[in-house]
Enzyme design. Structure first.
Site, PDB file in Angstrom:
ATOM      1  CG  HIS A 107       8.554 -21.464  -3.623  1.00 33.76           C
ATOM      2  ND1 HIS A 107       9.899 -21.342  -3.346  1.00 33.76           N
ATOM      3  CD2 HIS A 107       8.160 -22.629  -3.035  1.00 33.76           C
ATOM      4  CE1 HIS A 107      10.299 -22.385  -2.637  1.00 33.76           C
ATOM      5  NE2 HIS A 107       9.273 -23.180  -2.443  1.00 33.76           N
ATOM      6  CE1 TYR A 137      17.843 -15.296  -6.098  1.00 39.40           C
ATOM      7  CE2 TYR A 137      15.661 -15.397  -5.100  1.00 39.40           C
ATOM      8  CZ  TYR A 137      16.540 -15.753  -6.110  1.00 39.40           C
ATOM      9  OH  TYR A 137      16.107 -16.562  -7.132  1.00 39.40           O
ATOM     10  N   PRO A 146      22.880 -16.329 -12.847  1.00 36.28           N
ATOM     11  CG  PRO A 146      23.905 -17.725 -11.285  1.00 36.28           C
ATOM     12  CD  PRO A 146      24.210 -16.736 -12.367  1.00 36.28           C
ATOM     13  CE  LYS A 163      13.235 -14.103 -14.597  1.00 34.72           C
ATOM     14  NZ  LYS A 163      12.032 -14.789 -14.131  1.00 34.72           N
ATOM     15  CE1 TYR A 191      13.412 -14.868  -8.117  1.00 40.76           C
ATOM     16  CE2 TYR A 191      11.377 -16.140  -8.001  1.00 40.76           C
ATOM     17  CZ  TYR A 191      12.730 -16.018  -7.753  1.00 40.76           C
ATOM     18  OH  TYR A 191      13.403 -17.056  -7.151  1.00 40.76           O
TER      19      TYR A 191
HETATM   20  C1  PHB Z   1      18.660 -23.022  -7.576  1.00 41.07           C
HETATM   21  O1  PHB Z   1      17.858 -23.570  -6.807  1.00 41.07           O
HETATM   22  O2  PHB Z   1      19.593 -23.676  -8.073  1.00 41.07           O
HETATM   23  C2  PHB Z   1      18.514 -21.591  -7.883  1.00 41.07           C
HETATM   24  C3  PHB Z   1      17.407 -20.907  -7.435  1.00 41.07           C
HETATM   25  C4  PHB Z   1      17.265 -19.561  -7.710  1.00 41.07           C
HETATM   26  C5  PHB Z   1      18.230 -18.906  -8.433  1.00 41.07           C
HETATM   27  C6  PHB Z   1      19.342 -19.588  -8.907  1.00 41.07           C
HETATM   28  C7  PHB Z   1      19.484 -20.931  -8.647  1.00 41.07           C
HETATM   29  O3  PHB Z   1      18.082 -17.577  -8.673  1.00 41.07           O
END
Ligand code: PHB
Ligand code: APR
Length: 395
Positions: free
Chosen positions: A72, A201, A293, A297, A385
């Site tokens: 990505h 997000y 989460p 990270k 990120y």
């Molecule tokens: C996930 O796919 O589980 C996931 C992806 C991004 C995040 C947290 C969890 O920031």
């Protein structure tokens, strides 16, 4: 039994370190309290920074990752249903993240272990660390063969937040820094195609939502939820309805619904223990620090910790110098704190806080609007990120 490095815990930190050491010809034994099915079965985040991908490639453990991982180059933010794209690759000189579940990483690490000479003791109960402040440390435990003892030069405490390693450091030496968030994440896995090509997000009046994935046919979604909420409160239909509300109409139209095959609630926490070394013990991964989460990270920090620890140990065994292991704690913590800052910030601009008044909400909206309109602000987000670099070894 004798070895050079006793590693406590076969999570990502312990297993990546074990593979690194095996490759460098340094003898190690991993002691894990649970069995392989348990460790591999835990569903965690699934976004790998470039340094984690590079590490797996360096270890020749990336053939499935290179085939199945989803690269990505961008991500999306949403405010009350309005989505905007961040072109991370363009903002960071071509860097990207790779979506590949932690469960898959663990499977690859365990599958390759026997052929690479990585030794793992499963179901090691009552692990106790001894002699950390002297020259002859050892670890004792019990397993089906009875009471066991492993003498070693150093111990790597890779046993997660609830492990014995951090607890073996005297309280007078350890400092803790912590933030507990007043909400959790309710996550599901479902065998349906993801709603978007990259992650979303979403900050919504009703709370945060995240659209993620594991493959072209498997989706991972999260909703911010109250800490008192129970899984029974969230039948699939309620989850999908709430997700669609928070993602907004444009995304909702693309959400494919289906039965969830995993559903869990996790609290959010920021935590750092300092120092990450005491005597013969080094802490790595969740044993030393936890991030919420948001930004994924956790696994990546475990990887960067053990990259640095491994470099220090190689220097020690190959040239007898201890600058790398002596500088390990400060070097690791400088990256850890930057990831703590990013994860805290990303959480704070995307979630609904119970005490939030109109002013705080307006500030959140202004911050997201600023990011939307400013390539400079986007660059800061993108750089963090995709993952900050690992500092070089102390000279
Ligand atoms: C996930 O796919 O589980 C996931 C992806 C991004 C995040 C947290 C969890 O920031
Ligand atoms: N003795 C032996 N093993 C132990 C003990 C103990 N007393 N206590 C815990 N363990 C094991 C756990 O069973 C687990 O398999 O240590 C391992 C720690 O693994 P993680 O908690 O995954 O921690 P870490 O390897 O640092 O990985 C960090 O992985 O699970 C995610 O959320 C976590 O993303 C973060 C990353």
């Amino acid at each position: 039994m004798k070895t050079q490095i006793a590693i406590v815990g076969a999570g990502p930190a312990g297993m990546l370190l074990a593979h690194l050491l095996a490759r460098s010809g340094i003898d190690a034994v991993v002691l894990e309290r649970r069995d392989r099915a348990y460790v591999e079965g835990r569903v965690r985040a699934g976004v790998l920074e470039q340094i984690t991908v590079d590490l797996l490639r360096r270890l020749d453990l990336a053939s499935r990752l290179d085939r199945e991982g989803l690269v990505h180059g961008g991500t999306n933010l949403a405010l009350d249903g309005e989505i905007f794209h961040i072109d991370m690759s363009a903002l960071t000189g071509g860097q990207a993240v790779t979506v590949y579940g932690q469960q898959e990483v663990m499977k690859d690490l365990f599958d390759a272990a026997p052929a690479r000479g990585v030794k793992i003791v499963w179901n090691a109960e009552d692990v106790v660390l001894h002699g950390l402040d002297g020259g002859t440390p050892c670890v004792t435990w019990k397993d089906q063969e009875g009471a066991r003892r492993l003498e070693c030069d150093f111990i790597a405490g890779c046993d997660g937040f609830h492990g014995v390693s951090r607890a073996s450091i005297p309280a007078s030496v350890l400092r803790h820094y912590e933030r507990i968030y007043p909400f959790g994440w309710l996550g599901i896995l479902a065998e349906v195609p993801p709603a978007a090509h990259e992650l979303v997000y979403a900050n919504h009046e009703r709370g945060f939502a995240l659209a993620s994935m594991r493959s072209a046919t498997r989706s991972r979604y999260y909703l911010q939820c109250g800490l008192e909420e129970k899984l029974e409160d969230w039948p699939d239909e309620r989850f999908w309805d709430e997700l669609c509300l928070r993602l907004g109409p444009a995304m909702a139209a693309k959400v494919a619904r289906g039965p969830s095959f995993e559903k869990s609630i996790a609290p959010l926490r920021s935590f750092v223990a300092e120092p990450m070394r005491w005597g013969r013990l080094f802490l790595a991964g969740d044993a030393a620090h936890i991030v919420p989460p948001t930004g994924a990270k956790g696994l990546n920090l475990a990887a960067s910790d053990v990259i640095m620890l491994h470099e220090g140990l190689v220097e020690f065994y190959k040239s007898g110098q201890s600058k790398g292991i002596d500088g390990y704690s400060a070097r690791a913590l400088s990256r850890v704190w930057k990831a703590e800052r990013f994860s805290w910030w990303f959480t704070s601009i995307t979630h609904r806080f119970p005490e939030m008044d109109g002013f705080s909400r307006k500030l959140q909206m202004a911050e997201l609007d600023y990011i939307k309109g400013s390539p400079t602000a986007q660059r800061g987000l993108a750089e963090n990120y995709v993952g900050l670099p690992v500092a070089p070894m102390p000279a």
